[in-house]
Design a protein around this motif. Structure first.
Motif, PDB file in Angstrom:
ATOM      1  N   ALA A 286     -19.334 116.642  -8.021  1.00  0.00           N
ATOM      2  CA  ALA A 286     -19.677 115.557  -8.944  1.00  0.00           C
ATOM      3  C   ALA A 286     -19.516 116.023 -10.387  1.00  0.00           C
ATOM      4  CB  ALA A 286     -21.105 115.090  -8.698  1.00  0.00           C
ATOM      5  N   TYR A 287     -18.865 115.183 -11.188  1.00  0.00           N
ATOM      6  CA  TYR A 287     -18.586 115.538 -12.584  1.00  0.00           C
ATOM      7  C   TYR A 287     -18.613 114.266 -13.428  1.00  0.00           C
ATOM      8  CZ  TYR A 287     -16.540 118.583 -16.185  1.00  0.00           C
ATOM      9  OH  TYR A 287     -16.322 119.340 -17.311  1.00  0.00           O
ATOM     10  N   PRO A 288     -19.808 113.675 -13.615  1.00  0.00           N
ATOM     11  CA  PRO A 288     -19.907 112.373 -14.289  1.00  0.00           C
ATOM     12  C   PRO A 288     -19.916 112.481 -15.814  1.00  0.00           C
ATOM     13  CG  PRO A 288     -22.067 113.038 -13.569  1.00  0.00           C
ATOM     14  CD  PRO A 288     -21.125 114.129 -13.114  1.00  0.00           C
ATOM     15  N   SER A 289     -18.904 113.103 -16.368  1.00  0.00           N
ATOM     16  CA  SER A 289     -18.850 113.409 -17.796  1.00  0.00           C
ATOM     17  C   SER A 289     -18.741 112.157 -18.661  1.00  0.00           C
ATOM     18  CB  SER A 289     -17.649 114.322 -18.068  1.00  0.00           C
ATOM     19  OG  SER A 289     -17.464 114.532 -19.444  1.00  0.00           O
ATOM     20  N   HIS A 290     -19.280 112.272 -19.880  1.00  0.00           N
ATOM     21  CA  HIS A 290     -19.125 111.196 -20.861  1.00  0.00           C
ATOM     22  C   HIS A 290     -17.711 111.156 -21.439  1.00  0.00           C
ATOM     23  CE1 HIS A 290     -23.297 109.966 -20.991  1.00  0.00           C
ATOM     24  NE2 HIS A 290     -23.693 111.202 -21.186  1.00  0.00           N
ATOM     25  N   GLY A 291     -16.949 112.216 -21.272  1.00  0.00           N
ATOM     26  CA  GLY A 291     -15.585 112.228 -21.790  1.00  0.00           C
ATOM     27  C   GLY A 291     -15.048 113.640 -21.886  1.00  0.00           C
TER      28      GLY A 291
END
Length: 380
Positions: A286-291
């Protein structure tokens, strides 16, 4: 470049951190591909004293130069970059000087190229402390103005620099990062078991996160989303947050709210050799980065045949394409989409296979070709 001879290029590797995170992987991958490009470039590398022996062993053809001992300290390195580095280039007959991390010499006797890794200091300013944001904003603006060419790792980063800073698109080259297939690969069952045992997770599934723990990576919302997704499951998978300590204080607050019956591990840096087993052994990476300017952890997880859950922000769709699952940035969205993946083994297997195939399209050789083309354009 007017002559047919390969350009003599000096790459400044003194900014590579000892933990060999994303910047280190970029520089190492690029240098390895450049070194293997027979007769395409006359490569020189200047490195910190502690790195010289390492580069001497992994690079066959490149000439390795040693930087002054003081450059281990950032202020001294930045000062040396402006004075000592241009002098070193001049003394060695360098035709192009490449700075791989935002900053570059303002005055040099040869053309200078620089890598700007992302524009999130402008687009996501709330995720950086004031001093770091100010420094990298200034460095980016200066490099865009003074460098002969700027290299970026994605079209999204190029487009943001053009949109926000009115950068000249004719002086920007997009060179996607690659992935080392000998370091990131589908692990064997034995490798997965070894990593589980080291983490104290023998017999337990887990969701993996690998990266710097800085606000932009959105780790607190991952913690909250994971807790919601697994709290009522009979055998809830653990969450393992691996990587450097970073500076996101909100992570501790999110961890404090995790129900006592759930397992959350923060092992810090993992051994490089354990990364395939860690990523490839996870139910979901999982890598729910903002950008992101590129999103190397997503690519590396794909290369390890891990089903990836990430966000469609900035460059991440360029990396993941249709081979990853996408989610939002809020805990509710992460929980819903993570639940869907945990409940759908065929979908996870499909993503693992698709990600592995797509990862093969990203090579350091292709990245090196873009760099070398840029250097040939500016070399005298």
């Amino acid at each position: 470049m007017t002559s047919g001879r390969p350009p003599r290029v000096l790459v400044d590797a003194t900014s590579v951190p000892a933990d060999r995170g994303g910047v280190g992987r970029y520089v190492d991958g690029l240098l390895g591909a450049l070194d293997a490009a027979e007769d395409a470039v006359q490569l020189m590398v200047v490195a910190q004293r502690t790195e010289v022996e390492r580069y001497t062993h992994i690079l066959r053809r490149a000439e390795i130069l040693t930087a002054p001992a003081a450059v281990v300290h950032r202020p001294a390195r930045l000062a040396w970059e402006q004075t000592g580095l241009p002098l070193l280039a001049q003394q060695n007959g360098v035709q192009v000087l490449h700075s791989p991390f935002y900053t570059c010499p303002l005055r040099a006797t040869c053309p200078v190229t620089v890598t700007v890794h992302d524009a999130t200091f402008f687009t996501e300013p709330e995720h950086y402390d004031k001093s770091r944001r100010a420094f990298f904003r200034s460095a980016t603006k200066t490099s865009l103005r003074r460098a002969s060419r700027v290299i970026v790792p994605s079209k999204a980063t190029r487009d943001e620099l053009i949109r926000i800073l009115d950068a000249d698109p004719t002086r920007i080259d997009v060179a996607y990062h690659g992935v080392d297939q000998t370091a990131f690969y589908p692990p064997s069952p034995q490798e997965k078991d070894r990593v589980r045992a080291r983490l104290g997770l023998s017999g337990q599934d887990y969701v993996a996160f690998l990266g710097a723990k800085e606000p932009r990576k959105n780790v607190p919302n991952l913690v909250r989303g994971w807790a919601r997704a697994v709290a009522d499951r009979p055998n809830p998978p653990a969450l393992v947050i691996a990587g450097g300590h970073g500076h996101d204080d909100e992570i501790d607050l999110a961890v404090a709210d995790v129900p006592a019956h759930l397992r959350l591990l923060r092992p810090g840096y993992l051994r490089y050799a354990d990364l395939p087993g860690f990523l490839g052994g996870a139910l979901v990476a999982a890598y729910p980065s903002h950008g992101e300017g590129f999103g190397l952890p997503v690519l590396e997880a794909m290369a390890c045949a891990a089903p990836v859950l990430t966000t469609p922000r900035l460059s991440l769709p360029e990396v993941g394409g249709d081979a990853v699952a996408y989610t939002g940035e809020e805990p509710e969205q992460i929980a819903a989409d993570l639940t869907a993946l945990l409940d759908d083994e065929p979908r996870r297997n499909e993503l693992a296979a698709a990600g592995l195939l797509r990862a093969k399209e990203f090579t350091w050789r292709a990245s090196a070709e873009v760099h070398m083309a840029a250097w040939r354009r500016v070399a005298p």
